[in-house]
Design a protein around this motif. Structure first.
Motif, mmCIF file in Angstrom:
data_model
loop_
_atom_site.group_PDB
_atom_site.id
_atom_site.type_symbol
_atom_site.label_atom_id
_atom_site.label_comp_id
_atom_site.label_asym_id
_atom_site.label_seq_id
_atom_site.Cartn_x
_atom_site.Cartn_y
_atom_site.Cartn_z
ATOM 1 N N SER A 87 47.283 20.366 28.140
ATOM 2 C CA SER A 87 47.178 21.438 27.151
ATOM 3 C C SER A 87 48.322 21.292 26.148
ATOM 4 C CB SER A 87 47.232 22.811 27.827
ATOM 5 O OG SER A 87 48.461 22.984 28.504
ATOM 6 N N GLY A 88 48.247 22.051 25.080
ATOM 7 C CA GLY A 88 49.301 21.965 24.083
ATOM 8 C C GLY A 88 49.133 23.024 23.009
ATOM 9 N N LEU A 89 50.070 23.032 22.072
ATOM 10 C CA LEU A 89 50.029 23.975 20.964
ATOM 11 C C LEU A 89 50.026 23.194 19.654
ATOM 12 C CD1 LEU A 89 52.717 26.529 22.229
ATOM 13 C CD2 LEU A 89 50.242 26.813 22.287
ATOM 14 N N ALA A 90 49.254 23.639 18.711
ATOM 15 C CA ALA A 90 49.183 22.943 17.424
ATOM 16 C C ALA A 90 48.665 23.896 16.359
ATOM 17 C CB ALA A 90 48.270 21.729 17.516
ATOM 18 N N MET A 91 48.863 23.497 15.114
ATOM 19 C CA MET A 91 48.265 24.236 14.002
ATOM 20 C C MET A 91 47.350 23.286 13.244
ATOM 21 S SD MET A 91 51.059 24.549 10.907
ATOM 22 C CE MET A 91 52.503 24.961 11.875
ATOM 23 N N SER A 92 46.330 23.826 12.627
ATOM 24 C CA SER A 92 45.396 23.022 11.860
ATOM 25 C C SER A 92 46.069 22.481 10.599
ATOM 26 C CB SER A 92 44.179 23.859 11.484
ATOM 27 O OG SER A 92 43.393 23.187 10.529
ATOM 28 N N SER A 93 45.696 21.266 10.219
ATOM 29 C CA SER A 93 46.218 20.702 8.967
ATOM 30 C C SER A 93 45.728 21.492 7.758
ATOM 31 C CB SER A 93 45.797 19.236 8.838
ATOM 32 O OG SER A 93 44.380 19.137 8.804
ATOM 33 N N LYS A 94 44.658 22.256 7.953
ATOM 34 C CA LYS A 94 44.108 23.069 6.863
ATOM 35 C C LYS A 94 44.562 24.516 6.940
ATOM 36 C CE LYS A 94 39.956 20.173 6.556
ATOM 37 N NZ LYS A 94 38.463 20.167 6.626
ATOM 38 N N CYS A 95 45.566 24.791 7.793
ATOM 39 C CA CYS A 95 46.064 26.161 7.957
ATOM 40 C C CYS A 95 46.500 26.725 6.594
ATOM 41 C CB CYS A 95 47.232 26.172 8.933
ATOM 42 S SG CYS A 95 47.984 27.790 9.161
ATOM 43 N N SER A 96 46.096 27.939 6.300
ATOM 44 C CA SER A 96 46.379 28.533 4.986
ATOM 45 C C SER A 96 47.806 29.043 4.866
ATOM 46 C CB SER A 96 45.399 29.680 4.705
ATOM 47 O OG SER A 96 45.532 30.688 5.698
ATOM 48 N N ASP A 97 48.476 29.285 6.002
ATOM 49 C CA ASP A 97 49.856 29.771 5.979
ATOM 50 C C ASP A 97 50.634 29.071 7.083
ATOM 51 O OD1 ASP A 97 52.258 31.121 5.869
ATOM 52 O OD2 ASP A 97 51.334 33.086 5.544
ATOM 53 N N LYS A 98 51.084 27.858 6.793
ATOM 54 C CA LYS A 98 51.761 27.048 7.795
ATOM 55 C C LYS A 98 53.085 27.671 8.247
ATOM 56 C CE LYS A 98 49.819 22.479 6.778
ATOM 57 N NZ LYS A 98 48.778 22.907 5.850
ATOM 58 N N ASP A 99 53.794 28.329 7.343
ATOM 59 C CA ASP A 99 55.066 28.957 7.719
ATOM 60 C C ASP A 99 54.854 30.047 8.759
ATOM 61 O OD1 ASP A 99 56.522 27.333 6.059
ATOM 62 O OD2 ASP A 99 56.486 28.733 4.365
ATOM 63 N N ALA A 100 53.857 30.869 8.563
ATOM 64 C CA ALA A 100 53.581 31.940 9.523
ATOM 65 C C ALA A 100 53.096 31.369 10.853
ATOM 66 C CB ALA A 100 52.525 32.887 8.959
ATOM 67 N N ALA A 101 52.263 30.333 10.770
ATOM 68 C CA ALA A 101 51.760 29.707 11.994
ATOM 69 C C ALA A 101 52.908 29.088 12.783
ATOM 70 C CB ALA A 101 50.715 28.650 11.648
ATOM 71 N N TRP A 102 53.853 28.440 12.065
ATOM 72 C CA TRP A 102 54.983 27.829 12.749
ATOM 73 C C TRP A 102 55.896 28.876 13.367
ATOM 74 C CZ3 TRP A 102 56.818 24.482 15.623
ATOM 75 C CH2 TRP A 102 58.199 24.290 15.795
ATOM 76 N N GLN A 103 56.112 29.974 12.679
ATOM 77 C CA GLN A 103 56.942 31.049 13.242
ATOM 78 C C GLN A 103 56.346 31.575 14.542
ATOM 79 O OE1 GLN A 103 60.022 32.023 12.356
ATOM 80 N NE2 GLN A 103 59.839 30.291 10.942
ATOM 81 N N PHE A 104 55.029 31.592 14.618
ATOM 82 C CA PHE A 104 54.372 32.012 15.862
ATOM 83 C C PHE A 104 54.538 30.947 16.938
ATOM 84 C CE2 PHE A 104 50.569 31.769 18.569
ATOM 85 C CZ PHE A 104 50.675 32.986 19.225
ATOM 86 N N LEU A 105 54.304 29.680 16.584
ATOM 87 C CA LEU A 105 54.361 28.605 17.575
ATOM 88 C C LEU A 105 55.773 28.367 18.096
ATOM 89 C CD1 LEU A 105 51.986 25.908 16.002
ATOM 90 C CD2 LEU A 105 51.509 27.401 17.935
ATOM 91 N N ARG A 106 56.773 28.420 17.197
ATOM 92 C CA ARG A 106 58.125 28.031 17.577
ATOM 93 C C ARG A 106 58.736 28.951 18.622
ATOM 94 N NH1 ARG A 106 62.581 30.472 15.943
ATOM 95 N NH2 ARG A 106 63.755 28.516 16.004
ATOM 96 N N GLN A 107 58.259 30.201 18.699
ATOM 97 C CA GLN A 107 58.853 31.130 19.661
ATOM 98 C C GLN A 107 58.707 30.632 21.097
ATOM 99 O OE1 GLN A 107 56.745 34.924 20.265
ATOM 100 N NE2 GLN A 107 54.946 34.034 19.261
ATOM 101 N N PHE A 108 57.648 29.872 21.371
ATOM 102 C CA PHE A 108 57.413 29.391 22.729
ATOM 103 C C PHE A 108 58.350 28.245 23.106
ATOM 104 C CE2 PHE A 108 53.277 30.999 21.175
ATOM 105 C CZ PHE A 108 53.140 32.068 22.045
ATOM 106 N N PHE A 109 59.055 27.682 22.127
ATOM 107 C CA PHE A 109 59.933 26.553 22.388
ATOM 108 C C PHE A 109 61.412 26.928 22.352
ATOM 109 C CE2 PHE A 109 56.034 24.871 20.455
ATOM 110 C CZ PHE A 109 55.629 23.988 21.448
#
Length: 239
Positions: A87-109
């Motif tokens: 399993s893993g975590l990722a964001m789509s290359s077509k994500c409309s708001d990469k900064d917000a998506a990264w802020q969500f993902l980074r909390q788990f790390f």
């Protein structure tokens, strides 16, 4: 992909040395032994396994009745150990708001999240990993009603298991990790460079193409070339 290698040809020939069907009726089920029993009696030298957490060395020492070594599956070169990437975590290359998506993902790390929300397994954050390793190496001692350590006849503190678990065939008392066990885990992690994933489409290609080989109508070399051709086409289509 690399299916036309001598290593894959050797795997095919090895697989072909086994019977095509298992004789369920004539197998002596009464003599069926557990892995631990076979290891203890010397009938088995190796076993497949996974190290999920800091207690791994103690689990396998109990299975083998002595120290164990993590050599991994046989490979043509290097370490045969693999990280299971289920399993893993990722964001789509077509994500409309990469900064917000990264802020969500980074909390788990982050160190804070992985320490305070630690369940089981190895933290991926280095600081959290070091903190959990230190915790796993800290002995726990038996205490009296007043909260003072209980001493044995030699005046030494009595270490108690951090916890115990069993699966019906073995029971493991997990004590504090020794420096040697900690070093073994660190070496395993630092020398593992492969990841293991599965692709059903590739599995089906290999399965279908090897049928003719196992039936005796194709050579191992011919089969390997056909698998290589079909898998190469599939891989290129996925790029």
């Amino acid at each position: 992909c690399n299916f036309d290698s001598q290593a894959f040809i050797d795997i095919l020939e090895f697989a072909n040395s086994f019977p095509s069907e298992f004789d369920w009726e004539n197998y002596n089920w009464e003599e069926e032994e557990t892995t631990q029993q076979r290891l203890a009696s010397g009938k088995q030298m190796l076993m497949t396994g996974s190290v999920y957490d800091f207690e791994g060395p103690q689990q396998y020492e109990l299975n083998f009745g002595t120290d164990s070594t993590y050599i991994g599956v046989p490979v043509s070169s290097g370490s045969g150990n693999m990280i299971s990437a289920t399993s893993g975590l990722a964001m789509s290359s077509k994500c409309s708001d990469k900064d917000a998506a990264w802020q969500f993902l980074r909390q788990f790390f982050t160190e804070d999240y992985q320490i305070n929300n630690y369940g089981y397994g190895f933290p991926t954050n280095k600081a959290a990993f070091d903190a959990k390793l230190e915790e796993a190496m800290t002995p726990q001692y038996e205490l009296d009603a007043s909260g003072n350590p209980v001493l044995d006849e030699n005046g030494n503190k009595v270490e108690i298991p951090r916890y115990s678990w069993g699966d019906g065939t073995i029971e493991v008392n997990v004590y504090a990790l020794t420096q040697e066990e900690a070093d073994q885990i660190l070496e395993l992690i630092n020398t593992t460079t492969r990841t293991m994933t599965t692709d059903q489409a590739i599995t089906e290609i290999v399965t279908s193409e090897t049928e003719a080989y196992f039936a005796g109508s194709k050579s191992a070399e011919e089969t390997a070339k056909m698998v290589q051709s079909r898998v190469s086409l599939y891989v290129n289509e996925q790029r």
